[in-house]
Design an enzyme around this catalytic site. Structure first.
Site, PDB file in Angstrom:
ATOM      1  N   ARG A 136     -66.585  72.580 -54.824  1.00  0.00           N
ATOM      2  CA  ARG A 136     -66.400  73.940 -54.316  1.00  0.00           C
ATOM      3  C   ARG A 136     -67.634  74.340 -53.498  1.00  0.00           C
ATOM      4  NH1 ARG A 136     -61.779  73.347 -55.091  1.00  0.00           N
ATOM      5  NH2 ARG A 136     -60.367  74.525 -56.412  1.00  0.00           N
ATOM      6  N   HIS A 139     -61.548  70.909 -46.241  1.00  0.00           N
ATOM      7  CA  HIS A 139     -61.010  70.947 -47.623  1.00  0.00           C
ATOM      8  C   HIS A 139     -59.763  70.052 -47.727  1.00  0.00           C
ATOM      9  CE1 HIS A 139     -60.780  73.461 -51.546  1.00  0.00           C
ATOM     10  NE2 HIS A 139     -60.135  72.313 -51.711  1.00  0.00           N
TER      11      HIS A 139
HETATM   12  P1  NDP Z   1     -62.176  68.002 -64.882  1.00  0.00           P
HETATM   13  O1  NDP Z   1     -62.114  69.288 -65.640  1.00  0.00           O
HETATM   14  O2  NDP Z   1     -61.285  66.886 -65.289  1.00  0.00           O
HETATM   15  O3  NDP Z   1     -63.684  67.445 -64.915  1.00  0.00           O
HETATM   16  C1  NDP Z   1     -64.790  68.265 -64.844  1.00  0.00           C
HETATM   17  C2  NDP Z   1     -66.038  67.455 -65.181  1.00  0.00           C
HETATM   18  O4  NDP Z   1     -67.182  68.261 -64.948  1.00  0.00           O
HETATM   19  C3  NDP Z   1     -66.068  67.022 -66.644  1.00  0.00           C
HETATM   20  O5  NDP Z   1     -66.597  65.722 -66.769  1.00  0.00           O
HETATM   21  C4  NDP Z   1     -67.042  68.038 -67.262  1.00  0.00           C
HETATM   22  O6  NDP Z   1     -67.744  67.558 -68.410  1.00  0.00           O
HETATM   23  C5  NDP Z   1     -68.006  68.243 -66.125  1.00  0.00           C
HETATM   24  N1  NDP Z   1     -68.719  69.516 -66.277  1.00  0.00           N
HETATM   25  C6  NDP Z   1     -68.216  70.768 -66.314  1.00  0.00           C
HETATM   26  N2  NDP Z   1     -69.189  71.671 -66.491  1.00  0.00           N
HETATM   27  C7  NDP Z   1     -70.342  70.974 -66.572  1.00  0.00           C
HETATM   28  C8  NDP Z   1     -71.694  71.331 -66.746  1.00  0.00           C
HETATM   29  N3  NDP Z   1     -72.079  72.614 -66.896  1.00  0.00           N
HETATM   30  N4  NDP Z   1     -72.621  70.354 -66.795  1.00  0.00           N
HETATM   31  C9  NDP Z   1     -72.262  69.048 -66.659  1.00  0.00           C
HETATM   32  N5  NDP Z   1     -70.973  68.640 -66.484  1.00  0.00           N
HETATM   33  C10 NDP Z   1     -70.043  69.592 -66.432  1.00  0.00           C
HETATM   34  O7  NDP Z   1     -61.934  68.384 -63.350  1.00  0.00           O
HETATM   35  P2  NDP Z   1     -61.366  67.461 -62.179  1.00  0.00           P
HETATM   36  O8  NDP Z   1     -62.098  66.185 -62.191  1.00  0.00           O
HETATM   37  O9  NDP Z   1     -59.875  67.415 -62.217  1.00  0.00           O
HETATM   38  O10 NDP Z   1     -61.755  68.350 -60.892  1.00  0.00           O
HETATM   39  C11 NDP Z   1     -63.097  68.681 -60.630  1.00  0.00           C
HETATM   40  C12 NDP Z   1     -63.171  69.721 -59.525  1.00  0.00           C
HETATM   41  O11 NDP Z   1     -62.870  69.142 -58.262  1.00  0.00           O
HETATM   42  C13 NDP Z   1     -62.169  70.876 -59.619  1.00  0.00           C
HETATM   43  O12 NDP Z   1     -62.610  71.863 -60.537  1.00  0.00           O
HETATM   44  C14 NDP Z   1     -62.096  71.387 -58.194  1.00  0.00           C
HETATM   45  O13 NDP Z   1     -63.018  72.434 -58.005  1.00  0.00           O
HETATM   46  C15 NDP Z   1     -62.509  70.185 -57.352  1.00  0.00           C
HETATM   47  N6  NDP Z   1     -61.404  69.717 -56.521  1.00  0.00           N
HETATM   48  C16 NDP Z   1     -61.571  69.664 -55.147  1.00  0.00           C
HETATM   49  C17 NDP Z   1     -60.555  69.201 -54.344  1.00  0.00           C
HETATM   50  C18 NDP Z   1     -60.743  69.113 -52.870  1.00  0.00           C
HETATM   51  O14 NDP Z   1     -59.771  68.832 -52.147  1.00  0.00           O
HETATM   52  N7  NDP Z   1     -61.937  69.270 -52.356  1.00  0.00           N
HETATM   53  C19 NDP Z   1     -59.276  68.782 -54.890  1.00  0.00           C
HETATM   54  C20 NDP Z   1     -59.201  68.845 -56.324  1.00  0.00           C
HETATM   55  C21 NDP Z   1     -60.231  69.312 -57.101  1.00  0.00           C
HETATM   56  P3  NDP Z   1     -66.961  67.212 -69.760  1.00  0.00           P
HETATM   57  O15 NDP Z   1     -66.149  65.964 -69.440  1.00  0.00           O
HETATM   58  O16 NDP Z   1     -68.028  66.946 -70.731  1.00  0.00           O
HETATM   59  O17 NDP Z   1     -66.085  68.391 -70.066  1.00  0.00           O
HETATM   60  C1  OXD Z   2     -57.884  71.848 -56.095  1.00  0.00           C
HETATM   61  C2  OXD Z   2     -58.199  71.891 -54.670  1.00  0.00           C
HETATM   62  O1  OXD Z   2     -58.627  72.436 -56.869  1.00  0.00           O
HETATM   63  O2  OXD Z   2     -57.309  71.604 -53.870  1.00  0.00           O
HETATM   64  O3  OXD Z   2     -56.887  71.202 -56.461  1.00  0.00           O
HETATM   65  O4  OXD Z   2     -59.335  72.174 -54.279  1.00  0.00           O
END
Ligand code: NDP
Ligand code: OXD
Length: 309
Positions: free
Chosen positions: A221, A269
Site C-alpha cells: 500500500r 496498482h
Molecule cells: P496476509 O494477511 O496473508 O499476510 C500478511 C503478512 O504480514 C503476514 O505474514 C503477517 O504476519 C505480516 N504482518 C502483519 N503485520 C505485521 C507487523 N506489524 N510486523 C511484521 N509482520 C506483519 O496478507 P496477503 O499476503 O494476502 O496480502 C498482503 C498485502 O498485499 C495486502 O494487505 C494488500 O495490502 C497487498 N496487496 C496488494 C496488491 C496489489 O495489486 N498491489 C494485491 C493484493 C494485495 P503473521 O503471518 O505473523 O500474521
Molecule cells: C488487494 C489489492 O488488496 O488489489 O487485493 O490491492
C-alpha cells in the site's frame, strides 16, 4: 438469501451475473441507499452508510486481499469480515516481484536505455550473493513471492509478526528481528497489510538501515512509504532506486515526482489484480458454507479485527 454488492470503482454487472450463477437461489443486487436488508455483502471500499443501513449481515466479503479501506469504517460487532485468500493473486505477485528483482539485478533497465540510444554495451555481471532479497510480510502473497525468489537462487529473507519456517528462506520475526532483517537486505519487498503498526514503515530511519545501494519494491500500500524519504535516500545515493505499484493517492497525481524520477519505476496498482472468476468462486463457496452453518473459523481469509488484517 439476499446478497448486496457495494464496490466503488468496479463494473457491477459481471460480478452480479457471476454471483447469481454461482448462487442460483439468491437475490443478488447492487446496493443503493434504503435497499432491502441483505444476508451477505460483497464489498470494496463501501461508504459508512452501507454498514449503518445493512444491519442483518452475517458476513462481509472484501473483493481484495487488503482490508485497510474497510478497517477505517465503523464495522458492525460480531459480523465476520472475509478477505480474498489468494484467488489467483499470489502467482501474479510472484511474477511481478521476480520481474522487478531480476530487472534490477541484471540491469535490464540500463541495457534498455543503452539500446534506445543505439549503444551495444556490456556490463560486468553482478554477484547474486550480494543481492539478498528481504520480503516484509510472509502471508499468502509474501510466502509465495519468497518461495519463487529462491528458485532464482537469490539469498531470500522474510519478516513477519509471528515466527515462520519456510524452506530456503531465512525468517525473522517481530520488532526483535526487524533491524537485523533490514541490515541484511539489499532488495526490499513490502507485502505487509496496511495497519496502525505498519503505516509509514518504509521511512528514512528504516530504509537507511538497508545495505548501501539497496532497492525498494513496494507492492502493498502507498501509505507504507514516506515518499519524500525514499526520494531523499535515492538522491543521496544510499538507495539505488525503487519499483512502486501502490501510492498514497491513486491514480498517482500528474505532478508527483515519482512519475519522472529516473531511478523510480511506476506501475498503476497492477501487480496482482483481482481475478473475477476465481474471486466469485471463492466468495460464493464461503457464502454457501456460512449459509449452511459452517463455523466461521473453518474459512480461510477471516480478518482479525484486533490485528487489522
Ligand atoms: P496476509 O494477511 O496473508 O499476510 C500478511 C503478512 O504480514 C503476514 O505474514 C503477517 O504476519 C505480516 N504482518 C502483519 N503485520 C505485521 C507487523 N506489524 N510486523 C511484521 N509482520 C506483519 O496478507 P496477503 O499476503 O494476502 O496480502 C498482503 C498485502 O498485499 C495486502 O494487505 C494488500 O495490502 C497487498 N496487496 C496488494 C496488491 C496489489 O495489486 N498491489 C494485491 C493484493 C494485495 P503473521 O503471518 O505473523 O500474521
Ligand atoms: C488487494 C489489492 O488488496 O488489489 O487485493 O490491492
Amino acid at each position: 438469501m439476499r446478497i448486496s454488492f457495494c464496490c466503488t470503482d468496479t463494473k457491477a454487472q459481471p460480478w452480479l451475473d457471476g454471483l447469481q450463477a454461482a448462487l442460483p437461489g439468491a437475490v443478488v443486487e447492487v446496493w443503493s441507499p434504503s435497499a432491502p436488508l441483505a444476508d451477505f455483502a460483497v464489498v470494496w471500499a463501501p461508504p459508512q452508510q452501507f454498514l449503518e443501513e445493512q444491519t442483518q449481515l452475517k458476513g462481509i466479503f472484501n473483493i481484495g486481499a487488503g482490508v485497510d479501506a474497510l478497517m477505517k469504517l465503523r464495522l458492525p460487532d460480531g459480523v465476520p469480515v472475509v478477505r480474498l485468500d489468494d484467488a489467483g493473486m499470489s502467482v501474479q505477485m510472484a511474477e511481478y516481484v521476480c520481474h522487478a528483482v531480476i530487472r534490477h539485478f541484471r540491469e535490464f533497465d540500463r541495457y534498455e536505455a543503452d539500446v534506445a540510444n543505439g549503444k551495444w554495451s556490456y556490463r560486468k555481471p553482478c554477484l547474486r550473493q550480494d543481492f539478498s532479497v528481504g520480503v516484509m510480510g510472509l502471508g499468502v502473497l509474501g510466502e509465495r513471492v519468497s518461495r519463487a525468489l529462491t528458485q532464482f537462487e537469490f539469498p531470500v529473507m522474510g519478516w513477519s509478526r509471528s515466527a515462520k519456517a519456510i524452506q530456503g528462506v531465512q525468517c525473522f520475526a517481530g520488532e526483535a528481528g526487524f533491524h537485523d532483517f533490514l541490515a541484511a537486505t539489499r532488495i526490499l519487498v513490502c507485502l505487509l497489510p496496511l495497519t496502525a503498526d505498519t503505516e509509514g514503515i518504509l521511512r528514512h530511519d528504516t530504509l537507511a538501515r538497508l545495505q548501501p545501494g539497496a532497492y525498494v519494491i513496494n507492492v502493498a500500500r502507498g501509505n507504507h512509504l514516506i515518499d519524500q524519504d525514499l526520494i531523499a535516500l535515492i538522491d543521496s545515493g544510499h538507495l539505488a532506486g525503487a519499483t512502486l505499484d501502490v501510492f498514497r493517492t491513486e491514480p498517482l497525481p500528474a505532478a508527483h515526482p515519482f512519475w519522472t524520477h529516473p531511478k523510480i519505476t511506476v506501475t498503476p496498482h497492477t501487480s496482482a489484480r483481482t481475478l473475477r472468476e476465481e474471486s466469485i468462486a471463492q466468495i460464493a463457496g464461503k457464502i454457501r458454507a456460512l449459509h449452511t452453518g459452517a463455523p466461521i473459523a473453518s474459512l480461510a481469509g477471516v480478518v482479525d479485527p484486533k490485528k487489522g488484517y
